[in-house]
Design a protein around this motif. Structure first.
Motif, short mmCIF file in Angstrom:
data_model
loop_
_atom_site.label_atom_id
_atom_site.label_comp_id
_atom_site.label_asym_id
_atom_site.label_seq_id
_atom_site.Cartn_x
_atom_site.Cartn_y
_atom_site.Cartn_z
N ILE A 7 0.82 -1.40 -0.01
CA ILE A 7 -0.22 0.11 0.06
C ILE A 7 0.94 1.00 -0.07
O ILE A 7 1.69 1.25 0.95
N ASP A 8 0.53 2.01 -1.13
CA ASP A 8 1.49 3.28 -1.24
C ASP A 8 1.12 4.19 0.06
O ASP A 8 0.07 4.17 0.68
N SER A 9 1.87 5.15 0.41
CA SER A 9 2.02 5.85 1.54
C SER A 9 0.84 6.75 1.65
O SER A 9 -0.08 7.08 2.38
N ASN A 10 0.56 7.42 0.32
CA ASN A 10 -0.54 8.26 -0.02
C ASN A 10 -1.83 7.49 0.04
O ASN A 10 -2.82 8.08 0.61
N ALA A 11 -1.93 6.06 -0.15
CA ALA A 11 -3.05 5.62 -0.04
C ALA A 11 -3.38 5.16 1.28
O ALA A 11 -4.67 5.23 1.97
N VAL A 12 -2.38 4.91 2.02
CA VAL A 12 -2.45 4.51 3.59
C VAL A 12 -3.40 5.73 4.15
O VAL A 12 -4.13 5.80 5.06
N ASP A 13 -2.67 6.98 3.89
CA ASP A 13 -3.36 8.26 4.69
C ASP A 13 -4.63 8.38 3.86
O ASP A 13 -5.53 8.90 4.73
N PHE A 14 -5.00 8.22 2.58
CA PHE A 14 -6.30 8.34 2.15
C PHE A 14 -7.30 7.39 2.64
O PHE A 14 -8.33 7.70 3.16
N ILE A 15 -7.00 6.15 3.19
CA ILE A 15 -7.57 5.13 3.67
C ILE A 15 -8.01 5.26 4.96
O ILE A 15 -9.26 5.17 5.46
N LYS A 16 -6.70 5.95 5.85
CA LYS A 16 -7.30 6.24 7.22
C LYS A 16 -8.16 7.30 7.07
O LYS A 16 -9.34 7.41 8.00
N GLN A 17 -8.13 8.52 6.23
CA GLN A 17 -9.10 9.57 6.23
C GLN A 17 -10.49 9.23 6.01
O GLN A 17 -11.32 9.76 6.52
N GLN A 18 -10.96 7.79 5.30
CA GLN A 18 -11.99 7.39 5.06
C GLN A 18 -12.48 6.21 5.94
O GLN A 18 -13.64 5.76 5.63
N GLY A 19 -11.93 6.04 7.05
CA GLY A 19 -12.40 5.31 8.20
C GLY A 19 -11.35 4.15 8.56
O GLY A 19 -11.55 3.33 9.29
N GLY A 20 -10.11 4.12 7.56
CA GLY A 20 -9.29 3.01 8.11
C GLY A 20 -9.47 1.51 7.55
O GLY A 20 -8.71 0.75 7.94
#
Length: 97
Positions: A7-20
């Motif tokens: 998982i790309d670090s930007n994708a990790v941040d996005f997923i966390k913003q959307q609920g993790g």
């Protein structure tokens, strides 16, 4: 450490913003003149039925992944801008041996 999917670090941040939570599954795509292709997609939400998925915690993200997509050398990324951002799955063709 062996990850079930990269998982790309930007994708990790996005997923966390959307609920993790992220779901990685096959999505059927139909051609205009027949034919079918199953593409791997990533969506930032829980699957409707978790019993058909493997569950992993990775990079502080809860991953539900189709068993046929696990450990296939795939990578989740994020693209787009502002409210049009979305996840995508990139990698080699999936082996279904």
């Amino acid at each position: 450490m062996n990850h079930v999917i990269d998982i790309d670090s930007n994708a990790v941040d996005f997923i966390k913003q959307q609920g993790g939570v992220v779901t990685v599954r096959f999505s059927p795509r139909y051609g205009c003149c027949g034919g079918l292709a199953n593409l791997a997609v990533a969506e930032a939400h829980h699957p409707e039925d978790t019993q058909h998925y493997q569950h992993h915690i990775q990079d502080s993200v809860s991953i539900y992944i189709d068993p046929d997509l696990a450990n296939q050398g795939l990578r989740i990324g994020v693209e787009g801008w502002w409210k049009l951002r979305h996840l995508y799955v990139d990698g080699a063709a999936v082996s279904t041996d």
